[in-house]
Design a protein around this motif. Structure first.
Motif, PDB file in Angstrom:
ATOM      1  N   THR A 204       0.813  -1.214   0.000  1.00 14.25           N
ATOM      2  CA  THR A 204       0.000   0.000   0.000  1.00 14.25           C
ATOM      3  C   THR A 204       0.849   1.266   0.000  1.00 14.25           C
ATOM      4  OG1 THR A 204      -0.141   0.006   2.427  1.00 14.25           O
ATOM      5  CG2 THR A 204      -1.875  -1.168   1.216  1.00 14.25           C
ATOM      6  N   LEU A 205       2.155   1.145   0.053  1.00 18.46           N
ATOM      7  CA  LEU A 205       3.034   2.304   0.078  1.00 18.46           C
ATOM      8  C   LEU A 205       3.022   3.007  -1.275  1.00 18.46           C
ATOM      9  CD1 LEU A 205       5.185   3.734   1.901  1.00 18.46           C
ATOM     10  CD2 LEU A 205       6.896   2.337   0.744  1.00 18.46           C
ATOM     11  N   ASN A 206       2.943   4.329  -1.259  1.00 18.47           N
ATOM     12  CA  ASN A 206       2.968   5.106  -2.500  1.00 18.47           C
ATOM     13  C   ASN A 206       4.416   5.426  -2.854  1.00 18.47           C
ATOM     14  OD1 ASN A 206       0.129   5.161  -2.657  1.00 18.47           O
ATOM     15  ND2 ASN A 206       0.047   6.911  -1.280  1.00 18.47           N
ATOM     16  N   GLY A 207       5.149   4.422  -3.269  1.00 14.16           N
ATOM     17  CA  GLY A 207       6.559   4.613  -3.550  1.00 14.16           C
ATOM     18  C   GLY A 207       7.038   3.805  -4.739  1.00 14.16           C
ATOM     19  N   ILE A 208       8.218   4.189  -5.236  1.00 13.54           N
ATOM     20  CA  ILE A 208       8.910   3.471  -6.312  1.00 13.54           C
ATOM     21  C   ILE A 208      10.336   3.235  -5.843  1.00 13.54           C
ATOM     22  CG2 ILE A 208       9.754   3.568  -8.698  1.00 13.54           C
ATOM     23  CD1 ILE A 208       7.442   5.468  -9.340  1.00 13.54           C
ATOM     24  N   GLY A 209      10.783   1.999  -5.859  1.00  6.81           N
ATOM     25  CA  GLY A 209      12.134   1.670  -5.433  1.00  6.81           C
ATOM     26  C   GLY A 209      13.118   1.756  -6.597  1.00  6.81           C
ATOM     27  N   MET A 210      14.291   2.344  -6.335  1.00  2.90           N
ATOM     28  CA  MET A 210      15.351   2.403  -7.335  1.00  2.90           C
ATOM     29  C   MET A 210      16.567   1.694  -6.741  1.00  2.90           C
ATOM     30  SD  MET A 210      17.128   5.760  -9.101  1.00  2.90           S
ATOM     31  CE  MET A 210      15.597   6.293  -9.861  1.00  2.90           C
ATOM     32  N   VAL A 211      16.931   0.549  -7.333  1.00  2.00           N
ATOM     33  CA  VAL A 211      17.944  -0.321  -6.746  1.00  2.00           C
ATOM     34  C   VAL A 211      19.056  -0.598  -7.745  1.00  2.00           C
ATOM     35  CG1 VAL A 211      18.360  -2.527  -5.577  1.00  2.00           C
ATOM     36  CG2 VAL A 211      16.117  -1.410  -5.359  1.00  2.00           C
ATOM     37  N   PRO A 212      20.295  -0.149  -7.478  1.00  2.00           N
ATOM     38  CA  PRO A 212      21.416  -0.457  -8.373  1.00  2.00           C
ATOM     39  C   PRO A 212      21.783  -1.944  -8.303  1.00  2.00           C
ATOM     40  CG  PRO A 212      21.972   1.293  -6.795  1.00  2.00           C
ATOM     41  CD  PRO A 212      20.707   0.675  -6.338  1.00  2.00           C
ATOM     42  N   ILE A 213      22.229  -2.479  -9.436  1.00  2.00           N
ATOM     43  CA  ILE A 213      22.700  -3.869  -9.484  1.00  2.00           C
ATOM     44  C   ILE A 213      24.225  -3.846  -9.492  1.00  2.00           C
ATOM     45  CG2 ILE A 213      22.608  -6.068 -10.730  1.00  2.00           C
ATOM     46  CD1 ILE A 213      20.109  -4.963 -12.184  1.00  2.00           C
ATOM     47  N   ALA A 214      24.829  -4.318  -8.424  1.00  2.84           N
ATOM     48  CA  ALA A 214      26.298  -4.379  -8.314  1.00  2.84           C
ATOM     49  C   ALA A 214      26.952  -3.071  -8.756  1.00  2.84           C
ATOM     50  CB  ALA A 214      26.841  -5.556  -9.123  1.00  2.84           C
ATOM     51  N   PRO A 215      26.668  -1.944  -8.077  1.00  2.00           N
ATOM     52  CA  PRO A 215      27.236  -0.663  -8.494  1.00  2.00           C
ATOM     53  C   PRO A 215      28.745  -0.610  -8.295  1.00  2.00           C
ATOM     54  CG  PRO A 215      26.156  -0.433  -6.374  1.00  2.00           C
ATOM     55  CD  PRO A 215      25.840  -1.825  -6.867  1.00  2.00           C
ATOM     56  N   HIS A 216      29.428   0.136  -9.178  1.00  2.00           N
ATOM     57  CA  HIS A 216      30.881   0.305  -9.075  1.00  2.00           C
ATOM     58  C   HIS A 216      31.234   1.048  -7.793  1.00  2.00           C
ATOM     59  CE1 HIS A 216      35.018   0.876 -10.373  1.00  2.00           C
ATOM     60  NE2 HIS A 216      34.893   2.178 -10.168  1.00  2.00           N
ATOM     61  N   ALA A 217      30.442   2.071  -7.454  1.00  2.00           N
ATOM     62  CA  ALA A 217      30.658   2.835  -6.226  1.00  2.00           C
ATOM     63  C   ALA A 217      29.707   2.319  -5.149  1.00  2.00           C
ATOM     64  CB  ALA A 217      30.414   4.318  -6.476  1.00  2.00           C
ATOM     65  N   LEU A 218      30.259   1.865  -4.027  1.00  2.00           N
ATOM     66  CA  LEU A 218      29.418   1.308  -2.967  1.00  2.00           C
ATOM     67  C   LEU A 218      28.527   2.369  -2.333  1.00  2.00           C
ATOM     68  CD1 LEU A 218      31.923  -1.154  -1.230  1.00  2.00           C
ATOM     69  CD2 LEU A 218      30.158  -1.648  -2.930  1.00  2.00           C
ATOM     70  N   SER A 219      28.806   3.643  -2.616  1.00  2.00           N
ATOM     71  CA  SER A 219      27.958   4.712  -2.097  1.00  2.00           C
ATOM     72  C   SER A 219      26.650   4.839  -2.868  1.00  2.00           C
ATOM     73  CB  SER A 219      28.703   6.049  -2.120  1.00  2.00           C
ATOM     74  OG  SER A 219      29.145   6.341  -3.436  1.00  2.00           O
ATOM     75  N   ASN A 220      26.531   4.160  -4.028  1.00  2.00           N
ATOM     76  CA  ASN A 220      25.256   4.122  -4.755  1.00  2.00           C
ATOM     77  C   ASN A 220      24.314   3.150  -4.045  1.00  2.00           C
ATOM     78  OD1 ASN A 220      26.853   4.589  -7.910  1.00  2.00           O
ATOM     79  ND2 ASN A 220      25.422   5.980  -6.955  1.00  2.00           N
ATOM     80  N   ARG A 221      23.387   3.686  -3.302  1.00  2.00           N
ATOM     81  CA  ARG A 221      22.508   2.869  -2.473  1.00  2.00           C
ATOM     82  C   ARG A 221      21.078   2.895  -3.014  1.00  2.00           C
ATOM     83  NH1 ARG A 221      25.387  -0.393  -0.554  1.00  2.00           N
ATOM     84  NH2 ARG A 221      23.803  -0.918   0.992  1.00  2.00           N
ATOM     85  N   PRO A 222      20.260   1.908  -2.627  1.00  2.00           N
ATOM     86  CA  PRO A 222      18.848   1.945  -3.009  1.00  2.00           C
ATOM     87  C   PRO A 222      18.157   3.173  -2.420  1.00  2.00           C
ATOM     88  CG  PRO A 222      19.462  -0.232  -2.208  1.00  2.00           C
ATOM     89  CD  PRO A 222      20.615   0.671  -1.906  1.00  2.00           C
ATOM     90  N   ILE A 223      17.147   3.651  -3.133  1.00  2.00           N
ATOM     91  CA  ILE A 223      16.373   4.798  -2.661  1.00  2.00           C
ATOM     92  C   ILE A 223      14.914   4.564  -3.024  1.00  2.00           C
ATOM     93  CG2 ILE A 223      16.841   6.093  -4.800  1.00  2.00           C
ATOM     94  CD1 ILE A 223      16.746   8.671  -3.119  1.00  2.00           C
ATOM     95  N   VAL A 224      14.014   5.035  -2.175  1.00  2.00           N
ATOM     96  CA  VAL A 224      12.581   4.958  -2.443  1.00  2.00           C
ATOM     97  C   VAL A 224      12.090   6.359  -2.795  1.00  2.00           C
ATOM     98  CG1 VAL A 224      10.299   4.385  -1.544  1.00  2.00           C
ATOM     99  CG2 VAL A 224      12.278   2.993  -0.908  1.00  2.00           C
ATOM    100  N   LEU A 225      11.475   6.483  -3.964  1.00  2.00           N
ATOM    101  CA  LEU A 225      10.987   7.751  -4.475  1.00  2.00           C
ATOM    102  C   LEU A 225       9.465   7.821  -4.349  1.00  2.00           C
ATOM    103  CD1 LEU A 225      12.989   7.734  -7.834  1.00  2.00           C
ATOM    104  CD2 LEU A 225      13.671   8.847  -5.698  1.00  2.00           C
ATOM    105  N   PRO A 226       8.896   9.022  -4.318  1.00  2.00           N
ATOM    106  CA  PRO A 226       7.426   9.126  -4.378  1.00  2.00           C
ATOM    107  C   PRO A 226       6.913   8.527  -5.686  1.00  2.00           C
ATOM    108  CG  PRO A 226       8.443  11.246  -3.836  1.00  2.00           C
ATOM    109  CD  PRO A 226       9.559  10.339  -4.248  1.00  2.00           C
ATOM    110  N   ASP A 227       5.743   7.901  -5.641  1.00  3.71           N
ATOM    111  CA  ASP A 227       5.256   7.279  -6.876  1.00  3.71           C
ATOM    112  C   ASP A 227       4.663   8.300  -7.851  1.00  3.71           C
ATOM    113  OD1 ASP A 227       2.797   7.841  -5.789  1.00  3.71           O
ATOM    114  OD2 ASP A 227       2.066   5.778  -5.800  1.00  3.71           O
ATOM    115  N   SER A 228       4.757   9.584  -7.504  1.00  2.35           N
ATOM    116  CA  SER A 228       4.423  10.640  -8.459  1.00  2.35           C
ATOM    117  C   SER A 228       5.623  11.009  -9.329  1.00  2.35           C
ATOM    118  CB  SER A 228       3.947  11.887  -7.706  1.00  2.35           C
ATOM    119  OG  SER A 228       4.959  12.356  -6.811  1.00  2.35           O
ATOM    120  N   SER A 229       6.778  10.378  -9.073  1.00  2.00           N
ATOM    121  CA  SER A 229       8.022  10.729  -9.758  1.00  2.00           C
ATOM    122  C   SER A 229       7.992  10.337 -11.229  1.00  2.00           C
ATOM    123  CB  SER A 229       9.209  10.042  -9.088  1.00  2.00           C
ATOM    124  OG  SER A 229       9.321  10.417  -7.737  1.00  2.00           O
ATOM    125  N   HIS A 230       8.640  11.158 -12.049  1.00  2.00           N
ATOM    126  CA  HIS A 230       8.898  10.845 -13.449  1.00  2.00           C
ATOM    127  C   HIS A 230      10.395  10.599 -13.579  1.00  2.00           C
ATOM    128  CE1 HIS A 230       4.912  12.538 -13.828  1.00  2.00           C
ATOM    129  NE2 HIS A 230       4.852  12.150 -15.082  1.00  2.00           N
TER     130      HIS A 230
END
Length: 302
Positions: A204-230
């Protein structure tokens, strides 16, 4: 169980090449026919099962005529059906013939009592969001699709890292070098995104998950965005890059291609037996109620 006015025509789809599926299918059909419902089979299911005397319809016809659809199979079967029926808003019931079963959550040994509860009005209704995406090359749309779980941009097997430029709501986020990027719905947070280290999101969460796959920089972390995002993802570099929708529809990408992703106006509706809980599903599927005993065996926790 009399035929409920809300559910007069019930469609049935079954995962193909499932050993021993004929007997459970006959049980479901007999149960529903005895209750007075009109039963139709999805046309591929009808061709696969070869049951005489059964009415077969295309997905589009089911969308226009059916009041409910029962899917017998795994989550992959449900994904394919849900994406096609989303524009028609036909409620879905999932009977698990697969392995994990986050969406096809009714155990086959409980299918008839559960169907009786749902059709008798004792159902928990749950709405799920979808994503829609377009692939734009030189100003023209070359591919598009819906996703119940996720839209994934990824490198090909044996290719090096892909570089992606990501913007959200016309604001630059980052250039990322990785094996790819997963854009997931809350439903898809228990799929590929979970194995890539993404967060679980309640449906029921109004969100969109953005998840890197094996990123080169370990500082690239998953983030949850509002589902109104483009979201706009541009391919900067990399070989054999592709985008897929729920791992079922694919399109090859070239440098400079942009993938435009946003929440779809369509939703899908799942019906569960009364008392169903998302947390029960997580606990069962992810073995949260098990812990190692002194002997090293898994023990149920209560």
């Amino acid at each position: 169980m009399p035929a409920n006015d809300k559910h007069k025509t019930i469609a049935l789809a079954v995962r193909h090449n499932t050993a021993g599926i004929e007997e459970p299918v006959r049980s479901v059909i007999g149960f529903l026919e005895q209750a007075g419902y009109r039963i139709v089979l999805e046309d591929d299911t009808a061709a696969h099962l070869g049951l005489p005397g059964m009415e077969a319809l295309s997905i589009e016809a089911i969308g226009l005529q059916a009041d409910l659809m029962i899917v017998m199979g795994g989550d992959g079967t449900m994904l394919g059906i849900a994406r096609q029926l989303a524009p028609f808003d036909v409620p879905l019931v999932g009977i698990n013939q697969g392995r994990l079963g986050f969406m096809t959550d009714i155990p086959i040994e409980r299918m008839l009592p559960a169907l009786g509860e749902i059709l008798g009005g004792q159902a928990f209704e749950e709405k799920r969001t979808l994503l829609e995406a377009r692939v734009v090359r030189d100003g023209a749309v070359i591919a598009s699709g819906l996703a119940v779980n996720d839209v994934v941009v990824a490198r090909g097997a044996g290719a090096g890292m892909v570089e992606l430029k990501v913007s959200v709501d016309e604001r630059f986020m980052y250039n990322q070098r990785s094996d790819g990027l997963i854009i997931a719905t809350p439903t898809g947070s228990t799929a590929y995104a979970l194995s890539a280290g993404g967060p679980l999101m309640h449906p029921t969460l109004n969100g969109i998950g953005m998840v890197p796959i094996a990123p080169h920089a370990l500082s690239n972390r998953p983030i949850v965005l509002p589902d109104s995002s483009h979201i706009v993802i541009e391919v900067v570099s990399g070989r054999d890059v592709s985008v897929n929708f729920d791992m079922q529809t694919f399109a090859s990408l070239a440098h400079g291609d942009q993938i435009l992703i946003q929440r779809s106006p369509d939703t899908i509706t799942f019906l569960h037996p009364e008392g169903w809980s998302y947390y029960d599903t997580l606990r069962e599927k992810l073995h949260w109620n098990e812990y190692p005993s002194v002997e090293g065996k898994l023990t149920k926790g209560y």
